[in-house]
Write a protein that holds these residues in place. Structure first.
Motif, short mmCIF file in Angstrom:
data_model
loop_
_atom_site.label_atom_id
_atom_site.label_comp_id
_atom_site.label_asym_id
_atom_site.label_seq_id
_atom_site.Cartn_x
_atom_site.Cartn_y
_atom_site.Cartn_z
N TYR A 170 120.57 17.66 40.39
CA TYR A 170 121.79 18.33 40.83
C TYR A 170 123.05 17.63 40.32
N ARG A 171 122.88 16.42 39.80
CA ARG A 171 124.03 15.78 39.19
C ARG A 171 124.34 16.41 37.82
N TYR A 172 123.28 16.94 37.20
CA TYR A 172 123.46 17.51 35.87
C TYR A 172 123.62 19.03 35.87
N PHE A 173 123.03 19.66 36.86
CA PHE A 173 123.19 21.12 36.97
C PHE A 173 123.62 21.43 38.39
N PRO A 174 124.81 22.01 38.55
CA PRO A 174 125.37 22.18 39.90
C PRO A 174 124.54 23.13 40.77
N ASN A 175 123.82 24.03 40.16
CA ASN A 175 122.93 24.87 40.95
C ASN A 175 121.88 25.49 40.03
N LYS A 176 120.98 26.18 40.63
CA LYS A 176 119.84 26.68 39.88
C LYS A 176 120.25 27.71 38.82
N PRO B 112 125.44 3.63 26.04
CA PRO B 112 124.76 4.89 25.78
C PRO B 112 125.00 5.93 26.87
N ARG B 113 126.05 5.74 27.60
CA ARG B 113 126.34 6.64 28.71
C ARG B 113 126.11 8.12 28.36
N GLN B 114 126.87 8.55 27.41
CA GLN B 114 126.80 9.98 27.10
C GLN B 114 125.47 10.37 26.47
N LYS B 115 124.97 9.45 25.65
CA LYS B 115 123.69 9.75 25.03
C LYS B 115 122.61 9.90 26.11
N ARG B 116 122.68 8.95 27.05
CA ARG B 116 121.74 8.99 28.16
C ARG B 116 121.79 10.33 28.88
N ALA B 117 123.00 10.73 29.20
CA ALA B 117 123.17 12.00 29.91
C ALA B 117 122.58 13.15 29.13
N GLU C 165 118.24 17.06 28.33
CA GLU C 165 117.16 17.53 27.48
C GLU C 165 115.81 17.44 28.20
N ILE C 166 115.60 16.31 28.87
CA ILE C 166 114.34 16.12 29.61
C ILE C 166 114.18 17.19 30.68
N ILE C 167 115.26 17.46 31.37
CA ILE C 167 115.21 18.47 32.43
C ILE C 167 114.88 19.84 31.86
N LEU C 168 115.57 20.18 30.79
CA LEU C 168 115.34 21.51 30.21
C LEU C 168 113.91 21.63 29.67
#
Lengths: 202, 202, 202, 202
Positions: free
Chosen positions: C54-60, C9-14, C19-22
């Motif tokens: 920061y692994r998912y979004f390189p900056n704010k 589920p690698r990609q699904k997990r990501a 989604e959780i972050i957003l």
DNA sequence: GATGAATGAGTGTTCATTCAT
DNA sequence: GATGAATGAACACTCATTCAT
């Protein structure tokens, strides 16, 4: 254009202005603490312009020191008066206690803060001089004391009273408290006088 | 090599960091006074980043209060130790004096300023609690004292010592000074015990 | 040590994490406004570490842009769905209005702020593309419109709805309001179709 | 040479300073975006000290709001002027369109960002009041409209123009675009007036 | 791949002080 | 001699970002 009558009270006027400024400063300290204590706020409360304030106090440090001097617990002059007035008909030691108590009255917060400023502002050597008047009175009434004994007695009583004020105890103006301080003073002086009492255990 | 032991070092680390920060703060206060005492300067002297300082102290006021607590004259813990250690083979009252003297050593300026902060920062009611340990010892060794008597004795001695430190007298560590304080204590306690001494002149 | 089932589920997990972050970000925006919207706060609310964020979004900036895209009023996908679903049994223009209304529901504050971010973040040229889906639908149902006409119609309706949401009017979900918008649309389209109506006074 | 005339220039001076600050702020927003928009930078560009800036704006939020108000699309005063001047010899609806277009000119980026600030800063209820002048004009020239109709018409036109500006379309100042907007307005008003048009399909 | 302690540049804001009027 | 608008150095504090574990 004759301002003849303006010239006479020159110095008196200046002294009054200084007094107004210091009073304003003390009130501000009492009400708002050290945070609200800005030169601009002092000037405003004193009802003068900031420029005028700076005519009388070259910088804030001087103003603070003057205030600390004034609000601090033992002014020579005030203390002298208390010792003189209080002494009428009282035993000297009790007069002393009353003088101390009198010196600690009112404006607790301002006093507390002023004391802090005082410690920061006043050189160590100068702190001692505040007790000179008391020591003189002691020497006049109790026979000359050893310097260390005079030191211990004055600072001990001062310390007990200072703590009573700062801790806000409710017995500050009780007769019992006054008695206790007189007891302390008398017991110690009796001990000191009989130099036989100098043998203390290890 | 499980990470069970990780949490403990972590907390130890945090405690060390707090200690480093407070030490840096005390040094800064000692050397530069309140003016040089900025959060950035404290962090720099502590060798940490300003951000890290704010991880341990949420604002300057808290830092100042912690420092005042630490540098102020009578920590419960430190005082307890002095009372215990100092007591070995000494009369209780002399042990007490020594404990007080010990509590007042070193870093005079920082202490002086910290005391000022303490007064501004600490609520009046909290001031009293610092004497609890001493009062307990007094009650255990001298028979239970009236609260006012205990108050007068502890604060009087504290006041004499505090003044000796703040005024920088040279006899602070002399035997004569210690003897004088012991005298004060003994004379007063003797007086208190013989409640006949309650007749004081007007 | 077989993490065989972890890999699938690698990609699904990501995608879920994103989604959780957003979602966390949107909630934070809704509740605390732009001031509380810090990367650390988002990570905490999302229940992940700041490092992971920061692994998912390189900056704010990227995070904000993604959020603005999501919370902004007209997602292509969402809009398409509304146009399709809403269209069942409705006149095309009314379906359009309903789709617009639906696109504006919920999370008003976050939306309002996201819109601001969107304006700052999105290049002018990109703004237009948000209306592509709607314009396509219009062209399919109303006969091909002049680009300017399509522009005016879509943005006019969008503007009326946007204002209704942002101003918090109470008639947002009233039938009368919907009717009024349908009227606007129909009247304009009728006018456009009869190109004779192009004679407008000076 | 009495100083009676001093007070007026003083206020004028203050108003000028405010204007200078806002202009500097707008320029900064236009050139550097929200990132470069710091109080210090604004003061510097305005050629005044940061302290002076804070004499006129108590904090950044207030400054931003004032700027958003100014840069936002429809000032009452400016709009009124456009409606009055633009109206000379023009049909009322076309004058209205021209007024709207005029209100949207120049400084696109600053405007875009200011709009974002506006949304974050302005309470929902206050947003509506910006259309009051336009609604009044509408009511005076078109016969009194239902509130919802007035709302739809003003916000629709506003939305179409706003989008044209923000999306940077090239036909913003074309006659064709103006005609299209006038068409929209006329078609809708005609429809509204003939209340027979109230029969809309399901 | 996750963690979160640490970083430090940068920000808003204050306020002692000056000086032209 | 008074005024108070203007100044700007200095400060407390935040938060996006990194990287050793």
């Amino acid at each position: 254009m004759s301002d003849g009558e303006r010239k006479i009270p020159r110095q008196k006027r200046a002294a009054e202005t200084v007094e107004i400024i210091l009073e304003a400063a003390a009130q501000l300290l009492e009400r708002s603490g050290l945070d609200g204590f800005t030169t601009n706020a002092v000037a405003e409360r004193a009802g003068i312009s900031i420029g005028t304030l700076y005519r009388y106090f070259p910088n804030k440090r001087v103003l603070m020191h003057a205030l600390a001097e004034r609000e601090s617990d033992l002014h020579g002059a005030e203390m002298q008066r208390l010792l003189r007035e209080g002494g009428a008909g009282l035993a000297p030691d009790r007069a002393l206690v009353r003088a101390f108590v009198g010196a600690f009255q009112g404006r607790a917060r301002a006093r507390r803060i002023a004391m802090g400023i005082w410690f920061e502002t006043t050189p160590a050597e100068a702190l001692a001089s505040r007790f000179d008047a008391v020591t003189q009175t002691l020497n006049q009434t109790q026979g000359t004391l050893e310097p260390i004994s005079a030191f211990v007695l004055t600072r001990a009583m001062h310390g007990a009273l200072r703590s009573a004020v700062l801790e806000g105890v409710d017995f500050l103006h009780d007769r019992a408290f006054e008695d206790e301080l007189v007891s302390l003073s008398r017991a110690y002086l009796a001990q000191v006088r009989s130099r036989a009492a100098a043998q203390v255990s290890p």
